[in-house]
Design an enzyme around this catalytic site. Sequence first.
Site, mmCIF file in Angstrom:
data_model
loop_
_atom_site.group_PDB
_atom_site.id
_atom_site.type_symbol
_atom_site.label_atom_id
_atom_site.label_comp_id
_atom_site.label_asym_id
_atom_site.label_seq_id
_atom_site.Cartn_x
_atom_site.Cartn_y
_atom_site.Cartn_z
ATOM 1 C CB CYS A 78 1.110 -2.791 3.282
ATOM 2 S SG CYS A 78 2.593 -1.979 2.442
ATOM 3 C CG ASP A 79 -3.580 -6.100 6.412
ATOM 4 O OD1 ASP A 79 -4.965 -5.510 6.800
ATOM 5 O OD2 ASP A 79 -3.228 -7.112 7.309
ATOM 6 C CB SER A 80 0.795 -4.741 10.042
ATOM 7 O OG SER A 80 1.894 -4.302 9.251
#
Length: 210
Positions: A78-80
């Site tokens: 994941c990456d935000s």
Amino acid sequence: MTTLVLASASPARLTVLRKAGVEPFVVVSGVDEDAVQEALGPSAAPSRVVTELARAKATAVLTELPADVAADAVIIGCDSMLLIDGTLQGKPHTADIARARWRSMMGRSGTLLTGHCVLRVRDGATVGESSADSATVVHFGTPSGDDLEAYLESGEPMQVAGAFTLDGLGGWFIDRIEGDPSSVIGIGLPLVRRLLGEVGIGVSELWGPR
């Protein structure tokens, strides 16, 4: 039983999964995020940036899995990042940058983008992959000067995308959101459920003893 591998050092993502009945095997990817973004180029769409970062993280941990885990696993990367004024904002790392960001975004709204990548792994090889991003609009409040300085002194905003959290001290300063709360925290359960389904895994297969 299929093991869910979380390719992230984020305690918030780990907490979301644990509360959702999953005890993941955690492996931190160590991906050079700046290098990935540079390779994509300045014209890359924000949604592609976060999704490619998520894919890079998931792919990086594959070779680090113990043989018993790699025999039957799903890896989630994941990456935000916060999109505001047309610019993606990651972790500020310093109080000065976090302060400047808060002063520019208080009383306004931005879009928190979270890229997700799921790899289905059998016998150490990827046999399925699915990825997508989620977008949630975040409406920021206006903390007082004292509250903002106290928030900066806590250290919390320096290591999180957009310099805020929804599930920590920063939650005091978020007026409302439009979208999935778990995605803002760092891993969107509804989207992950769909991605898991696309690689042949039902979420209940990953639930531990209740």
